[in-house]
Design a protein around this motif. Structure first.
Motif, PDB file in Angstrom:
ATOM      1  N   GLU A   1     -10.247   8.428  -6.666  1.00  0.00           N
ATOM      2  CA  GLU A   1      -9.257   8.628  -7.738  1.00  0.00           C
ATOM      3  C   GLU A   1      -9.488   7.590  -8.822  1.00  0.00           C
ATOM      4  O   GLU A   1      -9.786   6.442  -8.511  1.00  0.00           O
ATOM      5  CB  GLU A   1      -7.841   8.386  -7.215  1.00  0.00           C
ATOM      6  N   GLU A   2      -9.317   7.973 -10.046  1.00  0.00           N
ATOM      7  CA  GLU A   2      -9.439   7.024 -11.150  1.00  0.00           C
ATOM      8  C   GLU A   2      -8.159   6.958 -11.964  1.00  0.00           C
ATOM      9  O   GLU A   2      -8.093   6.257 -12.957  1.00  0.00           O
ATOM     10  CB  GLU A   2     -10.605   7.433 -12.061  1.00  0.00           C
TER      11      GLU A   2
ATOM     12  N   GLU B   1      -1.885   1.999  -8.504  1.00  0.00           N
ATOM     13  CA  GLU B   1      -3.335   1.895  -8.644  1.00  0.00           C
ATOM     14  C   GLU B   1      -3.947   2.702  -7.499  1.00  0.00           C
ATOM     15  O   GLU B   1      -3.806   2.323  -6.336  1.00  0.00           O
ATOM     16  CB  GLU B   1      -3.799   0.438  -8.531  1.00  0.00           C
ATOM     17  N   TYR B   2      -4.612   3.795  -7.837  1.00  0.00           N
ATOM     18  CA  TYR B   2      -5.166   4.680  -6.817  1.00  0.00           C
ATOM     19  C   TYR B   2      -6.531   4.192  -6.360  1.00  0.00           C
ATOM     20  O   TYR B   2      -7.337   3.707  -7.149  1.00  0.00           O
ATOM     21  CB  TYR B   2      -5.263   6.111  -7.363  1.00  0.00           C
ATOM     22  N   ASP B   3      -6.784   4.338  -5.061  1.00  0.00           N
ATOM     23  CA  ASP B   3      -8.084   3.981  -4.485  1.00  0.00           C
ATOM     24  C   ASP B   3      -9.136   4.998  -4.914  1.00  0.00           C
ATOM     25  O   ASP B   3      -8.819   6.172  -5.126  1.00  0.00           O
ATOM     26  CB  ASP B   3      -8.007   3.977  -2.945  1.00  0.00           C
TER      27      ASP B   3
ATOM     28  N   SER C   1      -3.598  10.963  -1.657  1.00  0.00           N
ATOM     29  CA  SER C   1      -4.210   9.827  -2.339  1.00  0.00           C
ATOM     30  C   SER C   1      -3.619   8.560  -1.742  1.00  0.00           C
ATOM     31  O   SER C   1      -2.501   8.570  -1.225  1.00  0.00           O
ATOM     32  CB  SER C   1      -3.889   9.841  -3.834  1.00  0.00           C
ATOM     33  N   THR C   2      -4.367   7.460  -1.838  1.00  0.00           N
ATOM     34  CA  THR C   2      -3.868   6.174  -1.369  1.00  0.00           C
ATOM     35  C   THR C   2      -4.073   5.149  -2.473  1.00  0.00           C
ATOM     36  O   THR C   2      -4.810   5.386  -3.431  1.00  0.00           O
ATOM     37  CB  THR C   2      -4.604   5.717  -0.091  1.00  0.00           C
ATOM     38  N   GLY C   3      -3.420   3.994  -2.316  1.00  0.00           N
ATOM     39  CA  GLY C   3      -3.599   2.948  -3.309  1.00  0.00           C
ATOM     40  C   GLY C   3      -2.624   1.803  -3.109  1.00  0.00           C
ATOM     41  O   GLY C   3      -2.026   1.653  -2.045  1.00  0.00           O
ATOM     42  N   GLN C   4      -2.479   0.998  -4.166  1.00  0.00           N
ATOM     43  CA  GLN C   4      -1.587  -0.153  -4.203  1.00  0.00           C
ATOM     44  C   GLN C   4      -0.453   0.152  -5.160  1.00  0.00           C
ATOM     45  O   GLN C   4      -0.680   0.714  -6.229  1.00  0.00           O
ATOM     46  CB  GLN C   4      -2.312  -1.361  -4.787  1.00  0.00           C
TER      47      GLN C   4
ATOM     48  N   LYS D   1       0.848  -1.187   0.000  1.00  0.00           N
ATOM     49  CA  LYS D   1       0.000   0.000   0.000  1.00  0.00           C
ATOM     50  C   LYS D   1       0.888   1.242   0.000  1.00  0.00           C
ATOM     51  O   LYS D   1       2.019   1.201   0.469  1.00  0.00           O
ATOM     52  CB  LYS D   1      -0.904  -0.003   1.223  1.00  0.00           C
TER      53      LYS D   1
ATOM     54  N   LEU E   1      -4.359   6.102 -13.126  1.00  0.00           N
ATOM     55  CA  LEU E   1      -3.436   4.981 -13.089  1.00  0.00           C
ATOM     56  C   LEU E   1      -2.107   5.506 -13.615  1.00  0.00           C
ATOM     57  O   LEU E   1      -2.062   6.168 -14.653  1.00  0.00           O
ATOM     58  CB  LEU E   1      -3.949   3.851 -13.991  1.00  0.00           C
TER      59      LEU E   1
END
Length: 191
Positions: free
Chosen positions: A64-65, A59-61, A44-47, A33, A67
């Protein structure tokens, strides 16, 4: 007094550039993460998925769309809200190429511009010695075990983006198709 000093936790020693290079070279793939803090303080957060050499995927959570991914030669930014479609930039013109290299070597002449420790972490500031105008990357590592915990990229325009990593799992298997920039005919912008 000597007994009370012995009870204090030992401060982490500054990791050597060789230790840091060895750590980064010890894995080909990793995922975990991340939390991204942008120049304007938005978060922003994501993988994140890393596959060296040359590949990374953010890959944003939701909501957010966006990439962001590097395919080995280009960094692609795919934002469905954009009117321009996917954009790509040469990976070699970004500071990320230093971490994504096949063989990371921070002992290389003029690559490291700073190497400090605050007693808990070791920070390395690096840039492409042949092209310092491409920007720089500041990497923060913890010791025991050595782990990459954060980086700050300063791009060629001076914009700073901080990425704080959660538990980064190394030695994972990640398919190469995760690093394909979508959009046939994505043009590379050489800025």
């Amino acid at each position: 007094a000597a007994l009370s000093l012995a009870a204090l936790p030992a401060a982490a020693e500054k990791l050597s550039l060789g230790e840091i290079s060895s750590y980064l070279n010890s894995f080909q793939a990793a995922q975990g993460k991340f939390t991204q803090i942008n120049e304007d303080q938005t978060i922003s957060t994501g993988q994140i998925y890393i596959k060296r050499p040359g590949r990374v995927r953010f890959e944003y959570d939701p909501p957010e769309e966006t990439l962001v991914l590097a395919d080995g030669t280009r960094v692609g930014v795919i934002d469905p809200k954009s009117n321009t479609g996917p954009e790509a930039y040469p990976l070699h013109r970004t500071p990320l190429k230093i971490v994504l290299a096949n063989n990371v070597d921070f002992t290389r002449e003029r690559m490291v511009t700073g190497h400090d420790s605050d007693g808990k972490t070791t920070t390395v500031r690096a840039q492409d010695p042949e092209n310092p105008d491409y920007g720089s990357i500041e990497l923060v590592f913890t010791d025991n075990p050595v782990e990459l915990r954060q980086w700050v990229v300063t791009d060629d325009t001076g914009t700073r983006t901080t990425v704080v990593l959660g538990d980064l799992k190394t030695g994972v298997s990640i398919s190469d198709d995760r690093f394909v920039i979508p959009g046939v005919g994505v043009e590379t912008i050489d800025r």
